[in-house]
Design an enzyme around this catalytic site. Structure first.
Site, PDB file in Angstrom:
ATOM      1  N   ASP A  52       0.885  -1.169   0.000  1.00 57.19           N
ATOM      2  CA  ASP A  52       0.000   0.000   0.000  1.00 57.19           C
ATOM      3  C   ASP A  52       0.917   1.211   0.000  1.00 57.19           C
ATOM      4  O   ASP A  52       1.755   1.355   0.900  1.00 57.19           O
ATOM      5  CB  ASP A  52      -0.885   0.012   1.252  1.00 57.19           C
ATOM      6  CG  ASP A  52      -1.924  -1.108   1.236  1.00 57.19           C
ATOM      7  OD1 ASP A  52      -2.192  -1.651   0.150  1.00 57.19           O
ATOM      8  OD2 ASP A  52      -2.459  -1.425   2.308  1.00 57.19           O
TER       9      ASP A  52
ATOM     10  N   ASP B  99     -13.844  -4.976  -2.235  1.00 53.29           N
ATOM     11  CA  ASP B  99     -13.727  -4.929  -0.783  1.00 53.29           C
ATOM     12  C   ASP B  99     -15.074  -5.338  -0.224  1.00 53.29           C
ATOM     13  O   ASP B  99     -16.082  -4.654  -0.459  1.00 53.29           O
ATOM     14  CB  ASP B  99     -13.361  -3.513  -0.312  1.00 53.29           C
ATOM     15  CG  ASP B  99     -11.990  -3.075  -0.819  1.00 53.29           C
ATOM     16  OD1 ASP B  99     -11.161  -3.954  -1.111  1.00 53.29           O
ATOM     17  OD2 ASP B  99     -11.761  -1.849  -0.926  1.00 53.29           O
TER      18      ASP B  99
END
Lengths: 217, 270
Positions: free
Chosen positions: B11, B130
């Site tokens: 990330d 997600d």
């Protein structure tokens, strides 16, 4: 020696350029047919659909040039769709003729547990002296060539992998290599293959130079 | 047959690797280029880089990061975060990505997946989903966006089918409930997705141990993604792979490190 990168699309061009740069080789993008025909070394980094790939080659007049250079045995590396474009046709795009350098057709990779076939697979290669050797390489594709005696009859050495059933991982003849996998994304295995191919291309280019003329023209 | 893939995930924000829990509380976890090279040398099969910056400046810096990572990385690179248009996807490929993960923008307009597939190929087109268990019925999953702050009410399994039909060649499935918790992947989510969609599923969110990974693979995932356990040097890709081989999975093993690995984590800023 520069390597000419046939830049008819954008997918995986950056990865191929980066892989060559790590080996100290500059990749010169080009869509010029004469350059494609006579350059010391050419990479066809095809990604995308069969019809779009053929259309891109033909739009620039590269199809004929590419076919000629491969038939003349000039150093060429075709990747993924690049291999499939060398076949006669593809189930993916019915009615679109391929370059027909390889006397087989591209078919769907039926039998694979999941498609696209993404990931690392073993390369089974009987030959130890070839450019393509045993190991593991990275694949990302839905269509494939199936092993066929017609390839060997045409002088191609065939390496296979298995995903559900055997398929063609790569073919090679002299300094021409066409791989279903992505050497540029296959870590050390791919780096070593590209290195061997470049060495062969350099050797061939040196012979051409000492003979004082470009052969086959 | 193709081997099980281990995919470390970076990330990235402002040129640095960060990691949080349930997408929040981000902390520094190192330099993306060093991390990428170290993970490849440990035997990572692919790398995923998610741009978690939220600003236009951040997007520009993410492109630079992709280019720097590409220069050293010889394995496939998936990039996601903020992909809203075909042009965004093309810019990422030009910078050096091999696959592009689309999340929120595809929810709003599934046709974006079709455009990317048609232009760049299904092998470039990843849908990132997600998913969180719904409050009303914890056996169901809904899509969450904006770092989990917004629950869309959209059924995650139905969305997966729709996204594949629209053009996605692979699904990156992150469990919001498990992300960063170390409690293991959400196996029910993976089972449901792998039955619903014919494309490969990448399991994400919650990995702590090789047993978690084995369970995800048995649940139908083709690949497992993890971040914290690798960043925090709790383990290495090579160690995880040898454990998974012992558990009966076919893995690509690298014999010796190709590059010196990163010696230690960067200190955490306060």
């Amino acid at each position: 020696m520069d390597v000419t990168l046939l830049s008819t699309g954008i997918a995986n061009v950056a990865s191929v350029s980066a892989a060559l740069a790590r080996l100290g080789v500059r990749a010169a993008p080009s869509v010029d047919p004469e350059t494609c025909r006579t350059a010391d070394a050419v990479v066809l980094p095809g990604v995308g659909s069969f019809a779009a790939g053929m259309a891109a080659l033909n739009r620039h007049g590269l199809g004929t040039a590419l076919k000629a250079r491969i038939e003349e045995g000039r150093p060429t590396l075709a990747i993924c769709l690049g291999l499939q474009l060398l076949s006669e046709s593809s189930d993916e795009s019915a009615g679109t003729p391929g370059l027909g350098v390889l006397p087989v057709q591209t078919v769907r990779l039926d039998g694979a547990p999941r498609l696209p076939h993404f990931g690392w697979n073993r390369i089974e290669s009987a030959a130890t002296e070839g450019l393509v050797q045993g190991g593991s390489a990275y694949f990302a594709h839905t269509y494939c060539l199936r092993p066929s005696g017609r390839l060997e009859e045409a002088g191609w050495r065939v390496a296979t992998s298995v995903e559900g059933a055997p398929f063609v991982a790569a073919v090679e003849r002299g300094a021409v290599v066409a791989a279903q996998f992505h050497p540029e994304l296959s870590s050390t295995y791919g780096r070593d293959l590209i290195t061997r191919w470049l060495e062969r291309a350099r050797a061939q280019s040196a012979v051409d130079t000492t003979q004082g003329a470009t052969p086959c023209r | 047959m193709s081997m099980t893939r281990i995919i470390p995930c970076l990330d990235v924000r402002d040129g640095r690797v960060v990691k949080g829990i349930k997408f929040q509380g981000l902390r520094d976890a190192g330099d993306p280029v060093e991390r990428a090279a170290a993970y490849e040398s440990q035997g990572a099969d692919e790398l995923c880089l998610l741009d978690v910056s939220a600003t236009p400046e951040g997007r520009g810096s993410a492109l630079e990061t992709v280019a720097k990572v590409r220069a050293v990385l010889g394995i496939p690179l998936t990039v996601g975060g903020g992909v809203r248009t075909l042009q965004d996807a093309e810019r990422l490929l030009c910078a050096g990505a091999d696959k592009v993960a689309v999340n929120t923008a595809a929810l709003a307009r599934p046709g974006l997946l079709t455009e990317i597939r048609d232009q760049l190929g299904a092998q470039c087109t990843i849908v990132a989903i997600d998913a969180a268990r719904t409050a009303a019925d914890p056996s169901r999953f809904e899509v969450v966006v904006r770092g989990g702050r917004d629950r869309t009410g959209k059924d995650a399994i139905e969305w997966a089918k729709e996204a594949v039909e629209a053009g996605a060649g692979e699904i990156l499935a992150t469990s919001w409930d498990r992300d960063g918790t170390g409690e293991g992947y959400d196996l029910a989510l993976l089972e449901a997705l792998s039955q619903a969609a014919p494309v490969p599923i990448i399991a994400s969110g919650g990995a702590k141990t090789p047993e978690h990974m084995a369970a995800a693979l048995r649940a139908g995932a083709s690949a497992v993604l993890a971040a914290s356990i690798f960043h925090d040097a709790e383990t290495t890709v090579a160690a995880v792979k040898s454990d998974l081989v012992r558990l009966g999975f076919d893995m690509r093993l690298v014999s010796a490190p190709m590059l010196p690995s990163v010696s230690e984590n960067s200190p955490l800023p306060s």
